[in-house]
Design a protein around this motif. Sequence first.
Motif, PDB file in Angstrom:
ATOM      1  N   LYS A   2       0.936  -1.194  -0.015  1.00  0.00           N
ATOM      2  CA  LYS A   2      -0.015   0.144   0.041  1.00  0.00           C
ATOM      3  C   LYS A   2       0.817   1.180   0.024  1.00  0.00           C
ATOM      4  O   LYS A   2       1.888   1.289   0.542  1.00  0.00           O
ATOM      5  CB  LYS A   2      -0.876  -0.047   1.167  1.00  0.00           C
ATOM      6  N   PRO A   3       0.321   2.289  -0.607  1.00  0.00           N
ATOM      7  CA  PRO A   3       1.156   3.672  -0.551  1.00  0.00           C
ATOM      8  C   PRO A   3       1.510   4.156   0.444  1.00  0.00           C
ATOM      9  O   PRO A   3       2.639   4.679   0.976  1.00  0.00           O
ATOM     10  CB  PRO A   3       0.195   4.399  -1.382  1.00  0.00           C
ATOM     11  N   ILE A   4       0.669   3.920   1.556  1.00  0.00           N
ATOM     12  CA  ILE A   4       0.815   3.930   3.207  1.00  0.00           C
ATOM     13  C   ILE A   4       1.911   3.689   3.611  1.00  0.00           C
ATOM     14  O   ILE A   4       2.790   4.157   4.338  1.00  0.00           O
ATOM     15  CB  ILE A   4      -0.504   4.273   3.932  1.00  0.00           C
ATOM     16  N   THR A   5       2.103   2.430   3.515  1.00  0.00           N
ATOM     17  CA  THR A   5       3.140   1.363   4.093  1.00  0.00           C
ATOM     18  C   THR A   5       4.539   2.066   3.314  1.00  0.00           C
ATOM     19  O   THR A   5       5.666   2.068   4.072  1.00  0.00           O
ATOM     20  CB  THR A   5       2.966  -0.080   3.835  1.00  0.00           C
ATOM     21  N   LYS A   6       4.325   2.342   1.910  1.00  0.00           N
ATOM     22  CA  LYS A   6       5.611   2.665   1.474  1.00  0.00           C
ATOM     23  C   LYS A   6       6.174   4.173   1.881  1.00  0.00           C
ATOM     24  O   LYS A   6       7.487   4.415   2.210  1.00  0.00           O
ATOM     25  CB  LYS A   6       5.261   2.922  -0.092  1.00  0.00           C
ATOM     26  N   ILE A   7       5.217   5.117   2.105  1.00  0.00           N
ATOM     27  CA  ILE A   7       5.740   6.363   2.696  1.00  0.00           C
ATOM     28  C   ILE A   7       6.084   6.137   4.128  1.00  0.00           C
ATOM     29  O   ILE A   7       7.119   6.827   4.432  1.00  0.00           O
ATOM     30  CB  ILE A   7       4.237   7.409   2.515  1.00  0.00           C
ATOM     31  N   ILE A   8       5.380   5.449   4.839  1.00  0.00           N
ATOM     32  CA  ILE A   8       6.049   5.313   6.271  1.00  0.00           C
ATOM     33  C   ILE A   8       7.186   4.758   6.414  1.00  0.00           C
ATOM     34  O   ILE A   8       8.215   5.186   7.193  1.00  0.00           O
ATOM     35  CB  ILE A   8       4.920   4.621   7.226  1.00  0.00           C
ATOM     36  N   GLY A   9       7.401   3.692   5.511  1.00  0.00           N
ATOM     37  CA  GLY A   9       8.803   3.274   5.418  1.00  0.00           C
ATOM     38  C   GLY A   9       9.913   4.090   4.939  1.00  0.00           C
ATOM     39  O   GLY A   9      10.996   4.154   5.674  1.00  0.00           O
ATOM     40  N   THR A  10       9.521   4.934   3.916  1.00  0.00           N
ATOM     41  CA  THR A  10      10.569   6.049   3.431  1.00  0.00           C
ATOM     42  C   THR A  10      10.878   6.944   4.788  1.00  0.00           C
ATOM     43  O   THR A  10      12.100   7.413   4.874  1.00  0.00           O
ATOM     44  CB  THR A  10       9.960   6.753   2.146  1.00  0.00           C
ATOM     45  N   ILE A  11       9.801   7.348   5.400  1.00  0.00           N
ATOM     46  CA  ILE A  11      10.107   8.229   6.286  1.00  0.00           C
ATOM     47  C   ILE A  11      10.787   7.643   7.597  1.00  0.00           C
ATOM     48  O   ILE A  11      11.925   8.525   8.085  1.00  0.00           O
ATOM     49  CB  ILE A  11       8.570   8.883   7.071  1.00  0.00           C
ATOM     50  N   VAL A  12      10.610   6.450   7.966  1.00  0.00           N
ATOM     51  CA  VAL A  12      11.279   5.792   9.122  1.00  0.00           C
ATOM     52  C   VAL A  12      12.742   5.838   8.297  1.00  0.00           C
ATOM     53  O   VAL A  12      13.745   5.800   9.270  1.00  0.00           O
ATOM     54  CB  VAL A  12      10.684   4.535   9.287  1.00  0.00           C
ATOM     55  N   LEU A  13      13.054   5.371   7.304  1.00  0.00           N
ATOM     56  CA  LEU A  13      14.418   5.177   6.694  1.00  0.00           C
ATOM     57  C   LEU A  13      15.202   6.659   6.751  1.00  0.00           C
ATOM     58  O   LEU A  13      16.338   6.583   6.998  1.00  0.00           O
ATOM     59  CB  LEU A  13      14.381   4.908   5.163  1.00  0.00           C
ATOM     60  N   ILE A  14      14.524   7.714   6.475  1.00  0.00           N
ATOM     61  CA  ILE A  14      15.016   8.952   6.399  1.00  0.00           C
ATOM     62  C   ILE A  14      15.396   9.397   7.810  1.00  0.00           C
ATOM     63  O   ILE A  14      16.496  10.029   8.140  1.00  0.00           O
ATOM     64  CB  ILE A  14      14.238  10.014   5.856  1.00  0.00           C
ATOM     65  N   PHE A  34      29.512  19.499   7.375  1.00  0.00           N
ATOM     66  CA  PHE A  34      28.819  18.380   6.973  1.00  0.00           C
ATOM     67  C   PHE A  34      27.439  18.037   7.549  1.00  0.00           C
ATOM     68  O   PHE A  34      26.608  17.523   6.966  1.00  0.00           O
ATOM     69  CB  PHE A  34      29.793  17.009   6.950  1.00  0.00           C
ATOM     70  N   PHE A  35      27.495  18.292   9.048  1.00  0.00           N
ATOM     71  CA  PHE A  35      26.169  18.080   9.717  1.00  0.00           C
ATOM     72  C   PHE A  35      25.059  18.948   9.084  1.00  0.00           C
ATOM     73  O   PHE A  35      23.878  18.572   9.094  1.00  0.00           O
ATOM     74  CB  PHE A  35      26.666  18.207  11.182  1.00  0.00           C
ATOM     75  N   VAL A  36      25.187  19.964   8.914  1.00  0.00           N
ATOM     76  CA  VAL A  36      24.284  20.942   8.508  1.00  0.00           C
ATOM     77  C   VAL A  36      23.858  20.617   7.201  1.00  0.00           C
ATOM     78  O   VAL A  36      22.744  20.662   6.863  1.00  0.00           O
ATOM     79  CB  VAL A  36      24.885  22.607   8.515  1.00  0.00           C
ATOM     80  N   VAL A  37      24.861  20.453   6.323  1.00  0.00           N
ATOM     81  CA  VAL A  37      24.523  19.975   4.723  1.00  0.00           C
ATOM     82  C   VAL A  37      23.744  18.683   4.806  1.00  0.00           C
ATOM     83  O   VAL A  37      22.568  18.602   4.131  1.00  0.00           O
ATOM     84  CB  VAL A  37      25.535  20.019   3.910  1.00  0.00           C
ATOM     85  N   ALA A  38      24.203  17.600   5.644  1.00  0.00           N
ATOM     86  CA  ALA A  38      23.344  16.675   5.610  1.00  0.00           C
ATOM     87  C   ALA A  38      22.031  16.687   6.173  1.00  0.00           C
ATOM     88  O   ALA A  38      20.961  16.178   5.581  1.00  0.00           O
ATOM     89  CB  ALA A  38      24.227  15.477   6.429  1.00  0.00           C
ATOM     90  N   MET A  39      21.770  17.537   7.146  1.00  0.00           N
ATOM     91  CA  MET A  39      20.510  17.576   7.810  1.00  0.00           C
ATOM     92  C   MET A  39      19.478  18.577   6.659  1.00  0.00           C
ATOM     93  O   MET A  39      18.259  17.738   6.561  1.00  0.00           O
ATOM     94  CB  MET A  39      20.435  18.318   9.101  1.00  0.00           C
ATOM     95  N   ALA A  40      20.195  19.184   6.197  1.00  0.00           N
ATOM     96  CA  ALA A  40      19.170  20.206   5.040  1.00  0.00           C
ATOM     97  C   ALA A  40      19.122  19.176   3.964  1.00  0.00           C
ATOM     98  O   ALA A  40      17.748  19.244   3.651  1.00  0.00           O
ATOM     99  CB  ALA A  40      20.094  21.429   4.550  1.00  0.00           C
ATOM    100  N   LEU A  46      12.292  14.600   3.628  1.00  0.00           N
ATOM    101  CA  LEU A  46      11.400  13.951   4.755  1.00  0.00           C
ATOM    102  C   LEU A  46       9.964  15.008   5.017  1.00  0.00           C
ATOM    103  O   LEU A  46       8.898  14.575   5.018  1.00  0.00           O
ATOM    104  CB  LEU A  46      12.007  14.426   5.942  1.00  0.00           C
ATOM    105  N   VAL A  47      10.167  16.346   4.615  1.00  0.00           N
ATOM    106  CA  VAL A  47       8.818  17.162   4.565  1.00  0.00           C
ATOM    107  C   VAL A  47       8.080  16.899   3.452  1.00  0.00           C
ATOM    108  O   VAL A  47       6.857  16.896   3.668  1.00  0.00           O
ATOM    109  CB  VAL A  47       9.592  18.879   4.584  1.00  0.00           C
ATOM    110  N   GLY A  48       8.535  16.670   2.567  1.00  0.00           N
ATOM    111  CA  GLY A  48       7.752  16.043   1.143  1.00  0.00           C
ATOM    112  C   GLY A  48       7.066  14.785   1.420  1.00  0.00           C
ATOM    113  O   GLY A  48       5.922  14.649   1.090  1.00  0.00           O
ATOM    114  N   MET A  49       7.712  13.961   2.175  1.00  0.00           N
ATOM    115  CA  MET A  49       7.017  12.683   2.475  1.00  0.00           C
ATOM    116  C   MET A  49       5.967  12.876   3.543  1.00  0.00           C
ATOM    117  O   MET A  49       4.818  12.162   3.616  1.00  0.00           O
ATOM    118  CB  MET A  49       8.188  11.515   2.932  1.00  0.00           C
TER     119      MET A  49
END
Length: 61
Positions: A2-14, A34-40, A46-49
């Motif tokens: 299901k799309p919800i499962t894919k989205i939640i899985g991606t959010i958890v991975l991020i 590096f920390f600031v660039v990686a977080m950005a 993450l916001v898009g998901m």
Amino acid sequence: MKPITKIIGTIVLILAVMVYTVYNYSTGRTDFTFFVVAMALLAYPLVGMVNQLIRVLRDGE
């Protein structure tokens, strides 16, 4: 899958990658730049998901 499962899985991975980045920064393995660039770079998808998850839940799929 299901799309919800894919989205939640991606959010958890991020979030897992973000936690690992915070861990590396806190132990001194990465510098602040590096920390600031990686977080950005991780925060943008993450916001898009989260936005996509809200849209799917609102539509009732």
